[in-house]
Scaffold this motif. Structure first.
Motif, short mmCIF file in Angstrom:
data_model
loop_
_atom_site.label_atom_id
_atom_site.label_comp_id
_atom_site.label_asym_id
_atom_site.label_seq_id
_atom_site.Cartn_x
_atom_site.Cartn_y
_atom_site.Cartn_z
N SER A 245 0.84 -1.20 0.00
CA SER A 245 0.00 0.00 0.00
C SER A 245 0.88 1.24 0.00
O SER A 245 2.01 1.24 0.50
N LEU A 246 0.34 2.30 -0.59
CA LEU A 246 1.00 3.60 -0.54
C LEU A 246 -0.05 4.69 -0.73
O LEU A 246 -1.14 4.44 -1.25
N SER A 247 0.30 5.88 -0.30
CA SER A 247 -0.57 7.03 -0.48
C SER A 247 0.31 8.24 -0.76
O SER A 247 1.19 8.57 0.03
N LEU A 248 0.08 8.87 -1.92
CA LEU A 248 0.86 10.04 -2.31
C LEU A 248 -0.09 11.21 -2.58
O LEU A 248 -0.93 11.14 -3.48
N ALA A 249 0.04 12.24 -1.78
CA ALA A 249 -0.75 13.45 -1.96
C ALA A 249 0.03 14.45 -2.80
O ALA A 249 1.18 14.22 -3.19
N SER A 250 -0.59 15.56 -3.10
CA SER A 250 0.04 16.62 -3.85
C SER A 250 1.35 17.04 -3.19
O SER A 250 1.40 17.30 -1.99
N GLY A 251 2.43 17.06 -3.98
CA GLY A 251 3.73 17.50 -3.48
C GLY A 251 4.57 16.42 -2.86
O GLY A 251 5.71 16.68 -2.46
N GLN A 252 4.05 15.18 -2.78
CA GLN A 252 4.81 14.12 -2.11
C GLN A 252 5.57 13.26 -3.11
O GLN A 252 5.25 13.18 -4.29
N ARG A 253 6.62 12.60 -2.58
CA ARG A 253 7.45 11.72 -3.39
C ARG A 253 7.81 10.48 -2.57
O ARG A 253 8.02 10.56 -1.37
#
Length: 484
Positions: free
Chosen positions: A24-32
């Motif tokens: 699982s992963l979660s990437l929001a705006s601006g994330q890397r």
């Protein structure tokens, strides 16, 4: 609260000897986020599952959230409309992404026009800007087959990113690049999160992960071993495997045994006064090269300076403008090359077992040597049932090494032979290559953009420099490299 740009929930991949545990992963705006791990650990398969491009025989399960919309991981067709516009993949193998019949600039322009929707004039302007930014001003009119591996990688990068997708998956985006161009690509990648997008990067280069920052995940055999901020994971890993991975960086390698060679040994190749021009530009002139039996000579220099061309000349695959080349006597298969991009060296239509069988039959080799070499190279015998395009780039690179070692060469030109390998596998593979070269008295010319690797592994160094000026000035020099 805004939704994540990319959400992966309990992704699993099964089939054909592959098992990727729930990821699982979660990437929001601006994330890397950066995925690290050994070759074959599942990094590229996770990227392919998100894109919907898994090889035949592998089945994904789980849920994906892309820019607020939910998709079943197994529903590939529903995500294809997002390619290039909302979701972009910068591919590991440029030869699989570029049209071999279409010139580089046209491929980038096509993305600007038909994906980003720019008018023809604006698309051409954007293409010229992309080419200049990536140091490819002279490459726009060339076909992919006329480009070096590093140049083709940058063209594929430009074409894939031209659509301006806010979610970018970069699969080994800096392999085969020298340090300045690697850093330039890292800066370009960072623009996606800086502009409010999300970046998922797969790399074997620990320094690239450091420069990108954000979050790092270390994978092994499809399992998450360690996860956390890049600063902590890459400076003070908490797991034994994480420490093992970092300890495999070339700067930390022990030196190999010194070359034991008689002072009057006959070189496997000796060249004097070599000169070569390409496209109206002098690559080098007045170049002297020699390699002793069992010697490892490092070849370094910026992309496009003529490293691969030099290798082709010494192997008799390309002509030289001036100078002479002499080879030690030996069997006709004694001159061999490990290609920078192994997909270009394998037929894509046949299984690997058939390709090795053909090699054994054609040259009357010992079939019994295959399995022991596979074991020493860390290759699973089940991979023999797959085609070249159905295994990772790192695995295919090791099959290329296996194939060339079966021929027992006396001179091997190894062109970035481990650019697709993680640090652990790279160290193991190159240590084996040096060991076998010493055992079999095979001279090796090793091309790499990693100065630490060359310094730790090679007996001597040949540095090629960009030289577009006076052809009479030697543009290469041989320097001893300390193995201490």
């Amino acid at each position: 609260m805004s939704h994540p740009l990319l959400q992966v929930s309990d992704l699993t991949i099964h089939g054909d000897g592959v098992t990727i545990a729930p990821f699982s992963l979660s990437l929001a705006s601006g994330q890397r986020l950066t995925l690290l791990g050994e070759t074959g650990s599942g990094k590229s398969l996770i990227a392919q599952a998100i894109m919907g491009t898994l090889p035949q025989g592998l089945t994904p399960a789980g849920e994906l959230g892309i820019d607020g919309t939910s998709y079943a991981a197994a529903d590939v067709a529903a995500r294809r409309t997002l390619w290039g516009r909302r979701l972009a993949l910068l591919p590991q193998e440029p030869w699989h992404a570029l049209d071999p019949t279409m010139r580089a600039a046209a491929q980038i322009t096509e993305s600007h026009r038909h994906v980003a929707g720019l008018a023809p004039g604006k698309a051409r302007q954007a293409t010229q800007h992309d080419l200049a930014e990536l140091g490819l001003e002279d490459a726009g009119g060339k076909l992919p087959g006329e480009l070096s591996g590093g140049m083709a990688q940058r063209v594929a990068f430009a074409a894939a990113s031209a659509g301006g997708a806010p979610i970018v998956i970069a699969d080994e985006p800096t392999k085969g690049l020298d340090a300045p161009r690697r850093d330039a690509v890292v800066e370009l990648l960072a623009r996606t999160p800086q502009a409010g997008g999300a970046l998922l990067t797969i790399t074997h280069d620990i320094d690239v992960a450091r420069r990108l920052g954000g979050e790092v995940v270390i994978l092994r055999h499809g399992q998450v071993v360690e996860r956390g901020p890049a600063e902590r994971i890459l400076e003070a890993p908490q797991t034994e495997y994480g420490r093992h991975l970092l300890d495999a960086e070339p700067s930390r390698w022990p030196a190999p045994p010194r070359l034991a060679s008689a002072p009057d040994a006959t070189p496997v190749v000796a060249a004097r006064g070599l000169a070569k021009s390409r496209g109206g530009r002098q690559l080098f002139s007045g170049l002297d090269v020699s390699v002793l039996p069992g010697e490892i000579v490092g070849v370094v220099g910026p992309s496009g300076c003529g490293k691969s061309t030099l290798g082709d000349m010494l192997l008799g695959l390309a002509s030289h403008d001036a100078g002479e080349i002499q080879h030690a006597p030996g069997h006709r298969l004694g001159l061999q090359k490990l290609y920078q991009d192994p997909p270009a060296a394998f037929s894509s239509h046949w299984r690997l077992s058939r390709l090795l069988d053909d090699l054994v039959q054609r040259h009357r080799l010992e079939r019994a040597a295959i399995v022991p070499l596979m074991e020493r190279l860390g290759l699973d015998e089940r991979l023999l049932a797959r085609r070249p395009g159905e295994i990772s780039g790192g695995e295919l690179q090791r099959f290329a090494i296996l194939r060339v070692l079966l021929l027992e060469p006396r001179l091997l030109f190894a062109d970035e032979p481990t650019s697709r390998l993680d640090p652990i596998t790279q160290q193991q593979t190159l240590s084996l290559l040096v060991e076998l070269a010493r055992e079999r008295r095979c001279g090796v010319m090793l091309v790499s953009h990693d100065p630490a690797l060359i310094a730790r592994l090679c007996d001597r160094q040949l540095a090629l420099e960009e030289n577009a000026e006076a052809a009479s000035r030697p543009s290469a020099k041989a320097e001893p490299v300390s193995l201490a």
